[in-house]
Design a protein around this motif. Structure first.
Motif, PDB file in Angstrom:
ATOM      1  N   ALA A  35      56.711   9.840  82.805  1.00 49.62           N
ATOM      2  CA  ALA A  35      58.139  10.060  83.051  1.00 49.62           C
ATOM      3  C   ALA A  35      58.454  11.522  83.352  1.00 49.62           C
ATOM      4  O   ALA A  35      59.267  11.826  84.231  1.00 49.62           O
ATOM      5  CB  ALA A  35      58.947   9.587  81.851  1.00 49.62           C
ATOM      6  N   VAL A  36      57.785  12.432  82.633  1.00 48.37           N
ATOM      7  CA  VAL A  36      58.045  13.855  82.831  1.00 48.37           C
ATOM      8  C   VAL A  36      57.608  14.314  84.214  1.00 48.37           C
ATOM      9  O   VAL A  36      58.126  15.290  84.753  1.00 48.37           O
ATOM     10  CB  VAL A  36      57.315  14.689  81.737  1.00 48.37           C
ATOM     11  N   CYS A  37      56.672  13.591  84.821  1.00 50.94           N
ATOM     12  CA  CYS A  37      56.158  13.965  86.142  1.00 50.94           C
ATOM     13  C   CYS A  37      57.058  13.462  87.267  1.00 50.94           C
ATOM     14  O   CYS A  37      57.097  14.028  88.361  1.00 50.94           O
ATOM     15  CB  CYS A  37      54.752  13.397  86.352  1.00 50.94           C
ATOM     16  N   GLY A  38      57.773  12.349  86.981  1.00 50.54           N
ATOM     17  CA  GLY A  38      58.523  11.668  88.018  1.00 50.54           C
ATOM     18  C   GLY A  38      59.627  12.477  88.651  1.00 50.54           C
ATOM     19  O   GLY A  38      59.938  12.280  89.836  1.00 50.54           O
ATOM     20  N   ASP A  74      48.559  28.099  81.841  1.00 48.04           N
ATOM     21  CA  ASP A  74      49.834  28.116  81.133  1.00 48.04           C
ATOM     22  C   ASP A  74      49.680  28.602  79.695  1.00 48.04           C
ATOM     23  O   ASP A  74      50.590  29.238  79.142  1.00 48.04           O
ATOM     24  CB  ASP A  74      50.433  26.712  81.149  1.00 48.04           C
ATOM     25  N   LEU A  75      48.536  28.324  79.091  1.00 45.94           N
ATOM     26  CA  LEU A  75      48.316  28.684  77.696  1.00 45.94           C
ATOM     27  C   LEU A  75      47.763  30.092  77.516  1.00 45.94           C
ATOM     28  O   LEU A  75      47.646  30.570  76.388  1.00 45.94           O
ATOM     29  CB  LEU A  75      47.362  27.670  77.036  1.00 45.94           C
ATOM     30  N   GLU A  76      47.432  30.753  78.597  1.00 42.03           N
ATOM     31  CA  GLU A  76      46.876  32.102  78.505  1.00 42.03           C
ATOM     32  C   GLU A  76      47.952  33.149  78.202  1.00 42.03           C
ATOM     33  O   GLU A  76      49.128  32.931  78.454  1.00 42.03           O
ATOM     34  CB  GLU A  76      46.191  32.480  79.825  1.00 42.03           C
ATOM     35  N   MET A  90      54.111  27.911  88.652  1.00 42.13           N
ATOM     36  CA  MET A  90      55.234  28.291  87.812  1.00 42.13           C
ATOM     37  C   MET A  90      56.127  27.096  87.464  1.00 42.13           C
ATOM     38  O   MET A  90      56.661  27.019  86.361  1.00 42.13           O
ATOM     39  CB  MET A  90      56.065  29.369  88.519  1.00 42.13           C
ATOM     40  N   GLU A  91      56.292  26.157  88.409  1.00 41.55           N
ATOM     41  CA  GLU A  91      57.142  24.990  88.164  1.00 41.55           C
ATOM     42  C   GLU A  91      56.597  24.092  87.058  1.00 41.55           C
ATOM     43  O   GLU A  91      57.318  23.269  86.503  1.00 41.55           O
ATOM     44  CB  GLU A  91      57.292  24.169  89.450  1.00 41.55           C
ATOM     45  N   MET A  92      55.294  24.251  86.743  1.00 43.28           N
ATOM     46  CA  MET A  92      54.662  23.415  85.732  1.00 43.28           C
ATOM     47  C   MET A  92      54.622  24.081  84.360  1.00 43.28           C
ATOM     48  O   MET A  92      54.098  23.502  83.404  1.00 43.28           O
ATOM     49  CB  MET A  92      53.232  23.084  86.158  1.00 43.28           C
ATOM     50  N   THR A  93      55.178  25.259  84.258  1.00 37.93           N
ATOM     51  CA  THR A  93      55.132  26.001  83.001  1.00 37.93           C
ATOM     52  C   THR A  93      55.660  25.167  81.830  1.00 37.93           C
ATOM     53  O   THR A  93      56.792  24.668  81.859  1.00 37.93           O
ATOM     54  CB  THR A  93      55.955  27.298  83.096  1.00 37.93           C
ATOM     55  N   GLY A  94      54.821  24.990  80.821  1.00 40.10           N
ATOM     56  CA  GLY A  94      55.201  24.288  79.600  1.00 40.10           C
ATOM     57  C   GLY A  94      55.095  22.775  79.651  1.00 40.10           C
ATOM     58  O   GLY A  94      55.092  22.123  78.603  1.00 40.10           O
ATOM     59  N   LEU A  95      54.972  22.192  80.842  1.00 42.87           N
ATOM     60  CA  LEU A  95      54.990  20.737  80.947  1.00 42.87           C
ATOM     61  C   LEU A  95      53.708  20.079  80.444  1.00 42.87           C
ATOM     62  O   LEU A  95      53.732  18.942  79.963  1.00 42.87           O
ATOM     63  CB  LEU A  95      55.239  20.317  82.400  1.00 42.87           C
ATOM     64  N   LEU A  96      52.584  20.786  80.543  1.00 42.27           N
ATOM     65  CA  LEU A  96      51.309  20.222  80.110  1.00 42.27           C
ATOM     66  C   LEU A  96      50.787  20.869  78.830  1.00 42.27           C
ATOM     67  O   LEU A  96      49.747  20.461  78.312  1.00 42.27           O
ATOM     68  CB  LEU A  96      50.247  20.404  81.208  1.00 42.27           C
ATOM     69  N   ALA A  97      51.514  21.832  78.328  1.00 40.45           N
ATOM     70  CA  ALA A  97      51.021  22.651  77.219  1.00 40.45           C
ATOM     71  C   ALA A  97      50.617  21.843  75.989  1.00 40.45           C
ATOM     72  O   ALA A  97      49.614  22.154  75.339  1.00 40.45           O
ATOM     73  CB  ALA A  97      52.072  23.696  76.841  1.00 40.45           C
ATOM     74  N   LYS A  98      51.358  20.812  75.662  1.00 35.96           N
ATOM     75  CA  LYS A  98      51.091  20.062  74.430  1.00 35.96           C
ATOM     76  C   LYS A  98      50.317  18.768  74.673  1.00 35.96           C
ATOM     77  O   LYS A  98      50.098  17.991  73.743  1.00 35.96           O
ATOM     78  CB  LYS A  98      52.412  19.755  73.725  1.00 35.96           C
ATOM     79  N   LYS A 101      43.589  16.164  76.048  1.00 31.55           N
ATOM     80  CA  LYS A 101      42.673  15.830  77.139  1.00 31.55           C
ATOM     81  C   LYS A 101      42.836  14.371  77.538  1.00 31.55           C
ATOM     82  O   LYS A 101      42.810  14.033  78.730  1.00 31.55           O
ATOM     83  CB  LYS A 101      41.231  16.106  76.721  1.00 31.55           C
ATOM     84  N   GLN A 102      43.026  13.493  76.542  1.00 32.26           N
ATOM     85  CA  GLN A 102      43.212  12.075  76.844  1.00 32.26           C
ATOM     86  C   GLN A 102      44.501  11.842  77.617  1.00 32.26           C
ATOM     87  O   GLN A 102      44.547  11.009  78.531  1.00 32.26           O
ATOM     88  CB  GLN A 102      43.228  11.253  75.555  1.00 32.26           C
ATOM     89  N   ASP A 103      45.555  12.574  77.277  1.00 33.84           N
ATOM     90  CA  ASP A 103      46.820  12.460  78.014  1.00 33.84           C
ATOM     91  C   ASP A 103      46.598  12.781  79.488  1.00 33.84           C
ATOM     92  O   ASP A 103      47.072  12.064  80.378  1.00 33.84           O
ATOM     93  CB  ASP A 103      47.863  13.419  77.448  1.00 33.84           C
ATOM     94  N   LEU A 104      45.877  13.872  79.736  1.00 36.92           N
ATOM     95  CA  LEU A 104      45.629  14.293  81.115  1.00 36.92           C
ATOM     96  C   LEU A 104      44.767  13.265  81.849  1.00 36.92           C
ATOM     97  O   LEU A 104      45.005  12.966  83.026  1.00 36.92           O
ATOM     98  CB  LEU A 104      44.950  15.664  81.143  1.00 36.92           C
TER      99      LEU A 104
END
Length: 227
Positions: A35-38, A74-76, A90-98, A101-104
């Motif tokens: 949903a967050v990607c849509g 993003d985590l660096e 930059m548009e992806m900042t914070g969206l994948l941070a949490k 590996k299984q989620d990805l």
């Protein structure tokens, strides 16, 4: 240890990733997490905005690598970002941070299973270095299929296939149907060295470095309608 693991991950290029294990994603699980990607990429991975890439059908390995690289960047810290080979979006900042590996892996499986909708090519003219305007579709097709021997540009078909559907098992993404604006942006980023997550062999950077503006525009437009 985290630093060592991160660098090991980021050193993996498109060639190295072909030797790894297949992604273990669950497409059904990925659908519940997408949903967050849509909002930017479309519910089915076919974005409506030219600067946001279509994710549908790109292949699990490629998608997983891009998300892993974006997450790592993003985590660096700011100092570390200048030195790594991750992918700055930059548009992806914070969206994948949490995400785990299984989620990805699940997201990669989900979007890889979707059907790509073609963007379509347009009849365009581009101005080459001599100042002459030429047929952009013809130039784009020639470069895609035969490269440019004079400047050392190889044919795109070698990695991305004659029909533009890529080499999914090898981690080379589908290009067919992608937004021309996005393709052009990425080729320019590779040429400038702003995007550098193409591995130690710098495959895309070495190719894009030999392309001029007219060739990039023509190539991007042609690929958008390739099928």
């Amino acid at each position: 240890m985290k630093h060592i693991v991160r660098n090991a991950l980021l050193s993996l290029g498109l060639v190295a990733i072909t030797q790894g294990a297949l992604a273990a994603g669950d497409a059904a699980a990925g659908a519940t997490k997408a949903a967050v990607c849509g909002a930017c990429h479309g519910a089915d991975g076919n974005s409506l905005v030219g600067t946001f890439p279509k994710l549908a059908g790109l292949g699990e390995r490629y998608l997983l690598k891009q998300m892993t690289d974006i997450q790592a960047w993003d985590l660096e810290t700011d100092a570390e970002k200048k030195a790594n080979t991750g992918r700055a979006v930059m548009e992806m900042t914070g969206l994948l941070a949490k995400m785990t590996k299984q989620d990805l892996e699940d997201l990669a499986a989900h979007f890889s299973a979707q059907t790509t909708q073609l963007s379509g090519s347009k009849k365009i003219e581009v101005q080459v270095n001599s100042g002459i305007k030429v047929d952009g579709l013809e130039l784009g097709e020639r470069i895609y299929r035969a490269g440019n021997p004079a400047s050392g540009v190889p044919a795109c078909t070698g990695c991305h296939a004659p029909d533009g559907k890529g080499n999914i098992p090898a981690g080379f993404p589908r290009l067919s149907g992608q937004h021309p604006e996005y393709i052009e942006k990425q080729l320019r980023a590779f040429r400038a060295g702003d995007r550098k997550n193409d591995g130690d062999q710098s495959i895309m950077r070495s190719v894009a470095d030999k392309l001029n503006d007219a060739e990039i525009a023509a190539l991007a437009n042609y690929i958008a309608g390739l099928h």
